[in-house]
Design an enzyme around this catalytic site. Structure first.
Site, PDB file in Angstrom:
ATOM      1  N   TYR A 158     102.211 -95.252 -81.245  1.00 54.76           N
ATOM      2  CA  TYR A 158     102.338 -96.984 -80.529  1.00 54.76           C
ATOM      3  C   TYR A 158     103.642 -97.852 -81.492  1.00 54.76           C
ATOM      4  O   TYR A 158     104.434 -98.947 -80.832  1.00 54.76           O
ATOM      5  CB  TYR A 158     100.812 -98.054 -81.636  1.00 54.76           C
ATOM      6  CG  TYR A 158     100.553 -99.007 -81.250  1.00 54.76           C
ATOM      7  CD1 TYR A 158     100.237 -99.760 -79.921  1.00 54.76           C
ATOM      8  CD2 TYR A 158     101.008-100.061 -82.188  1.00 54.76           C
ATOM      9  CE1 TYR A 158      99.725-101.378 -79.855  1.00 54.76           C
ATOM     10  CE2 TYR A 158     100.820-101.895 -81.890  1.00 54.76           C
ATOM     11  CZ  TYR A 158     100.282-101.632 -80.874  1.00 54.76           C
ATOM     12  OH  TYR A 158     100.174-103.378 -80.796  1.00 54.76           O
ATOM     13  N   LYS A 162     106.285-100.275 -79.014  1.00 53.47           N
ATOM     14  CA  LYS A 162     106.744-101.254 -79.625  1.00 53.47           C
ATOM     15  C   LYS A 162     108.551-101.309 -79.973  1.00 53.47           C
ATOM     16  O   LYS A 162     109.134-102.223 -80.121  1.00 53.47           O
ATOM     17  CB  LYS A 162     105.852-102.004 -80.912  1.00 53.47           C
ATOM     18  CG  LYS A 162     104.284-101.808 -80.527  1.00 53.47           C
ATOM     19  CD  LYS A 162     103.788-102.383 -78.828  1.00 53.47           C
ATOM     20  CE  LYS A 162     102.850-102.842 -78.259  1.00 53.47           C
ATOM     21  NZ  LYS A 162     102.485-103.443 -77.267  1.00 53.47           N
TER      22      LYS A 162
HETATM   23  N1  LIG Z   1      95.600-107.553 -81.307  1.00 59.98           N
HETATM   24  C1  LIG Z   1      96.679-107.471 -82.186  1.00 59.98           C
HETATM   25  O1  LIG Z   1      96.492-107.787 -83.377  1.00 59.98           O
HETATM   26  C2  LIG Z   1      97.945-107.417 -81.629  1.00 59.98           C
HETATM   27  C3  LIG Z   1      99.372-107.112 -82.742  1.00 59.98           C
HETATM   28  C4  LIG Z   1     100.598-107.208 -82.000  1.00 59.98           C
HETATM   29  C5  LIG Z   1     100.390-106.692 -80.617  1.00 59.98           C
HETATM   30  N2  LIG Z   1      99.463-106.843 -80.024  1.00 59.98           N
HETATM   31  C6  LIG Z   1      99.679-106.293 -78.813  1.00 59.98           C
HETATM   32  O2  LIG Z   1      99.630-107.556 -77.551  1.00 59.98           O
HETATM   33  C7  LIG Z   1      98.652-107.023 -76.227  1.00 59.98           C
HETATM   34  C8  LIG Z   1      97.665-107.654 -76.409  1.00 59.98           C
HETATM   35  O3  LIG Z   1      96.374-106.345 -76.715  1.00 59.98           O
HETATM   36  P1  LIG Z   1      94.723-107.088 -77.524  1.00 59.98           P
HETATM   37  O4  LIG Z   1      94.597-106.553 -78.920  1.00 59.98           O
HETATM   38  O5  LIG Z   1      94.625-108.291 -76.142  1.00 59.98           O
HETATM   39  O6  LIG Z   1      94.210-105.651 -76.269  1.00 59.98           O
HETATM   40  P2  LIG Z   1      93.076-105.800 -75.847  1.00 59.98           P
HETATM   41  O7  LIG Z   1      91.700-106.596 -76.381  1.00 59.98           O
HETATM   42  O8  LIG Z   1      92.698-104.114 -76.195  1.00 59.98           O
HETATM   43  O9  LIG Z   1      92.863-105.681 -74.461  1.00 59.98           O
HETATM   44  C9  LIG Z   1      93.986-104.671 -73.364  1.00 59.98           C
HETATM   45  C10 LIG Z   1      93.958-105.455 -72.221  1.00 59.98           C
HETATM   46  O10 LIG Z   1      94.691-104.598 -71.456  1.00 59.98           O
HETATM   47  C11 LIG Z   1      94.309-104.230 -70.557  1.00 59.98           C
HETATM   48  N3  LIG Z   1      94.976-102.033 -69.968  1.00 59.98           N
HETATM   49  C12 LIG Z   1      94.812-101.880 -70.769  1.00 59.98           C
HETATM   50  N4  LIG Z   1      95.595-100.804 -69.965  1.00 59.98           N
HETATM   51  C13 LIG Z   1      95.410-100.853 -69.280  1.00 59.98           C
HETATM   52  C14 LIG Z   1      96.032-100.233 -67.795  1.00 59.98           C
HETATM   53  N5  LIG Z   1      96.558 -98.627 -67.701  1.00 59.98           N
HETATM   54  N6  LIG Z   1      96.547-100.856 -66.855  1.00 59.98           N
HETATM   55  C15 LIG Z   1      96.221-102.006 -66.607  1.00 59.98           C
HETATM   56  N7  LIG Z   1      95.578-102.798 -67.504  1.00 59.98           N
HETATM   57  C16 LIG Z   1      95.879-102.079 -68.898  1.00 59.98           C
HETATM   58  C17 LIG Z   1      92.597-103.655 -70.695  1.00 59.98           C
HETATM   59  O11 LIG Z   1      92.559-104.123 -69.670  1.00 59.98           O
HETATM   60  P3  LIG Z   1      91.671-102.643 -68.638  1.00 59.98           P
HETATM   61  O12 LIG Z   1      91.164-102.343 -69.721  1.00 59.98           O
HETATM   62  O13 LIG Z   1      90.173-103.451 -67.801  1.00 59.98           O
HETATM   63  O14 LIG Z   1      92.600-102.179 -67.990  1.00 59.98           O
HETATM   64  C18 LIG Z   1      93.087-105.548 -71.366  1.00 59.98           C
HETATM   65  O15 LIG Z   1      92.457-106.838 -70.536  1.00 59.98           O
HETATM   66  C19 LIG Z   1      99.518-105.352 -76.373  1.00 59.98           C
HETATM   67  O16 LIG Z   1     100.042-105.368 -75.740  1.00 59.98           O
HETATM   68  C20 LIG Z   1      99.037-104.954 -77.995  1.00 59.98           C
HETATM   69  O17 LIG Z   1      99.919-103.827 -77.686  1.00 59.98           O
HETATM   70  C21 LIG Z   1      98.444-107.097 -80.176  1.00 59.98           C
END
Ligand SMILES: NC(=O)c1ccc[n+]([C@@H]2O[C@H](COP(=O)([O-])OP(=O)(O)OC[C@H]3O[C@@H](n4cnc5c(N)ncnc54)[C@H](OP(=O)(O)O)[C@@H]3O)[C@@H](O)[C@H]2O)c1
Length: 254
Positions: A158, A162
């Site tokens: 990860y 990133k």
């Molecule tokens: N939450 C945090 O604290 C945080 C912090 C920094 C950065 N981020 C970044 O923010 C982004 C969203 O994170 P989140 O926390 O919202 O994650 P999440 O709740 O796990 O949601 C992930 C989303 O991505 C989709 N997804 C995963 N693999 C996929 C694929 N191969 N093709 C199409 N869609 C896919 C999932 O839907 P399906 O499984 O149905 O495909 C879901 O809609 C990520 O890039 C993460 O690294 C998050």
């Protein structure tokens, strides 16, 4: 001033829009006036998300797509353009994480993270970037992370993805300017399904509360202003940047 941040008449694609940050990004763009094309793998969750956006008065459509499938992306992008006329904004948000020390990480688990978090944004930016260049307008927002700024044990793939995404963003900014801007939004810790393990870890919670100036976890709403800045005309002269929204986590040595 509201005109500067308006997305009225724009078409935005948000990957990973079925839940978590992506769903809130989709809401934000729809509330600003955009038609939002929501992408994820799970059709039922995606359709529920789109229904919710429409019920709130937004314009939205669902596209079931695995962003690690290069052939599927090659088919989906022209299809979205044909259906909606254009793509003005691309939010490369979908991401996965794998937690284990590097020495215990199987190659397939490494590849899955790199394929989703780095190669897929490259594939989408390449396909959509060509279209944006031909229209001489575009906003690409790549969702990186504080893990693109610092390292951390147990999330090697990860962190690598990133950091790579921030580098890719800088090169895309150089290649797609001046009319297409490419930036990263790099969040700190926001409660979603991605980090349930950390939410349940008392020591981690204490660290976060004492080590950030904000003294708390972030919420999806904390990212809304930054997203709109980078996705709208307000960000016309901002490109190649990583806008870190982390309550001070990476700026402060506690
Ligand atoms: N939450 C945090 O604290 C945080 C912090 C920094 C950065 N981020 C970044 O923010 C982004 C969203 O994170 P989140 O926390 O919202 O994650 P999440 O709740 O796990 O949601 C992930 C989303 O991505 C989709 N997804 C995963 N693999 C996929 C694929 N191969 N093709 C199409 N869609 C896919 C999932 O839907 P399906 O499984 O149905 O495909 C879901 O809609 C990520 O890039 C993460 O690294 C998050």
């Amino acid at each position: 001033m509201s005109q500067l941040f308006s997305l009225q008449g724009r078409v935005a694609v948000v990957t990973g829009a079925s839940r978590g940050l992506g769903l809130d990004f989709a809401r934000t763009l729809a509330e600003a006036g955009a038609t939002v094309v929501c992408v994820a793998r799970t059709t039922a969750a995606l359709e529920a998300a789109v229904e919710g956006l429409r019920a709130a008065g937004g314009a939205a459509a669902a596209v079931t797509l695995d962003i690690t499938d290069e052939a599927a992306i090659a088919a989906a992008v022209p299809d979205i353009i044909a259906r909606h006329g254009r793509i003005d904004v691309l939010v490369n948000n979908a991401g996965v994480i794998y937690r284990a020390p590097v020495l215990d990480t199987a190659s397939d688990d490494w590849r899955r993270v790199l394929d989703t978090d780095l190669t897929a944004p490259f594939l989408l930016a390449r396909a959509v970037g060509r279209h944006m260049l031909s229209r001489r307008y575009g906003r690409i927002v790549n969702i990186a992370s504080v893990m693109g700024v610092v390292g951390r044990a147990t999330v090697g793939g990860y962190v690598a993805a990133k950091h790579g995404l921030i580098g890719l963003t800088r090169t895309l900014a150089a290649e797609l300017g001046p009319d297409v801007t490419v930036n990263c939004l790099s969040p700190g810790y926001i409660r979603t399904e991605l980090n349930v393990a950390l939410q349940q870890d008392r020591a981690f919670n204490t660290m976060l509360e004492t080590r950030t100036a904000s003294g708390r976890w972030g919420t999806p709403a904390d990212l809304r202003g930054a997203l709109l800045l980078l996705a709208s005309d307000a960000g016309a002269y901002i490109t190649g940047q990583s806008l870190v929204v982390d309550g001070g986590l990476t700026s402060i040595l506690a």
